[in-house]
Design an enzyme around this catalytic site. Structure first.
Site, PDB file in Angstrom:
ATOM      1  N   ARG A  46     -16.912  78.645 121.122  1.00 56.81           N
ATOM      2  CA  ARG A  46     -18.179  79.880 120.886  1.00 56.81           C
ATOM      3  C   ARG A  46     -19.625  79.696 121.304  1.00 56.81           C
ATOM      4  O   ARG A  46     -19.858  80.313 122.374  1.00 56.81           O
ATOM      5  CB  ARG A  46     -18.411  80.163 119.610  1.00 56.81           C
ATOM      6  CG  ARG A  46     -17.397  81.030 118.724  1.00 56.81           C
ATOM      7  CD  ARG A  46     -17.637  80.953 117.550  1.00 56.81           C
ATOM      8  NE  ARG A  46     -15.887  81.880 116.868  1.00 56.81           N
ATOM      9  CZ  ARG A  46     -17.059  81.665 115.522  1.00 56.81           C
ATOM     10  NH1 ARG A  46     -17.612  82.234 114.639  1.00 56.81           N
ATOM     11  NH2 ARG A  46     -15.885  82.482 114.357  1.00 56.81           N
ATOM     12  N   ASP A 154     -27.259  89.419 106.359  1.00 61.64           N
ATOM     13  CA  ASP A 154     -26.379  88.217 106.983  1.00 61.64           C
ATOM     14  C   ASP A 154     -27.290  87.559 108.043  1.00 61.64           C
ATOM     15  O   ASP A 154     -28.631  88.266 108.183  1.00 61.64           O
ATOM     16  CB  ASP A 154     -25.761  89.406 107.379  1.00 61.64           C
ATOM     17  CG  ASP A 154     -24.615  88.241 107.881  1.00 61.64           C
ATOM     18  OD1 ASP A 154     -23.704  88.057 107.016  1.00 61.64           O
ATOM     19  OD2 ASP A 154     -24.950  87.432 109.010  1.00 61.64           O
TER      20      ASP A 154
END
Length: 284
Positions: A46, A154
């Protein structure tokens, strides 16, 4: 080589044990998430994309950028390392309990205030809060006479954008069956062909917002129900205890907490009682 000198070179990037340890510490510092040893490949995969995008040649340079507090990259870093896995009606027994037991209970308990508050903590791309909205719409016939709201939060700003848009690929709505699919989704056309959008009646119940669970919570509550499923597994035990107590603080008396099957407050706090499969009720 072994220990801190061990390294791997993949696609032109050197990734040492020291780099991995440094990045894990940065993840913990900024998100509270403990990255296990087996997350090394995930971290590399990532964040190597961030190195390419920024034109950096080493993970050491990237670590320095984060440590220097570069705000834009700090948000990109957080988004990159946050794991987002969700689905409509995931762990269906939770929603069965909500519809068949809890909502009727709330309608009786809150009949004077006519107020119901739910929080989806770690809402990812929105499937969970939209599922909650479906259940509320289906289970409260006169919902227009009630003050019903869902807060959906979130840490990842990118997934929140998708959640607030409410547009999903066809394969993502396979868990929504029959008349429910027809009632709550509209098929996309033109450039949105093969996709579906949730109806406005669901969106109007939900407020989406960015929130780091490890920082201050701007909302005061109190909440009747909190869904925080498969989020706490990424935190260490002291952090889990802190969060369970904070959840209890912001829940009403006898409020409900829904968590993942691998999570439990039982050895960390005495403020919740188990009442069903990964369903807890606040007892003090």
């Amino acid at each position: 080589m072994s220990g801190s000198a061990a390294r791997s070179v993949r696609q032109g990037f050197e990734f040492t044990d020291q780099d991995f340890s440094r990045l894990r510490e940065l993840v913990y510092r900024h998100t509270g998430i403990r990255m296990a040893d087996n997350r090394r490949d995930l971290i590399y995969g990532r964040l190597s994309r961030r190195l390419r995008a920024l034109g950096l040649r080493s993970f050491g340079a990237y670590c320095r950028l984060i440590e220097d507090g570069h705000n834009d990259e700090l948000e990109a870093f957080t988004n990159a390392v946050t794991t987002n896995l969700t689905a409509f009606f995931r762990e269906a027994h939770h929603f069965d309990y909500l519809a068949e037991t809890l909502i009727p209970e709330l309608l009786k308990r809150n009949r004077d205030s006519r107020r119901i508050r739910l929080w989806s903590a770690g809402c990812s791309t929105g499937e969970e809060p939209y599922t909650l909205a479906m259940i509320l719409r289906e289970s409260i016939p006169d919902i227009h006479n009630w003050d019903v709201r869902i807060l959906a939060t979130d840490l990842d700003s990118e997934v929140l954008l998708k959640a607030s848009a409410g547009v999903y690929e066809q394969q993502n709505i396979e868990g929504v069956l029959g008349s429910r699919l027809k009632r709550w989704f509209r098929k996309g056309t033109g450039t949105n062909k093969g996709k579906a959008r949730v109806v406005p009646q669901l969106q109007e119940l939900i407020t989406f917002g960015k929130l780091n669970l490890m920082e201050g919570w701007p909302m005061k509550g109190p909440f009747d129900v909190i869904f925080c499923r498969n989020v706490l597994i990424y935190f260490d035990k002291p952090t889990q205890k802190k969060l369970f107590d904070r959840f209890a603080d912001i829940l009403v008396q006898k409020g409900h907490l829904f968590i993942g099957h691998s999570e439990s407050p039982m050895d960390l706090t005495d403020r919740f009682a188990l009442i069903g499969q990964s369903i807890y009720k606040k007892n003090r």
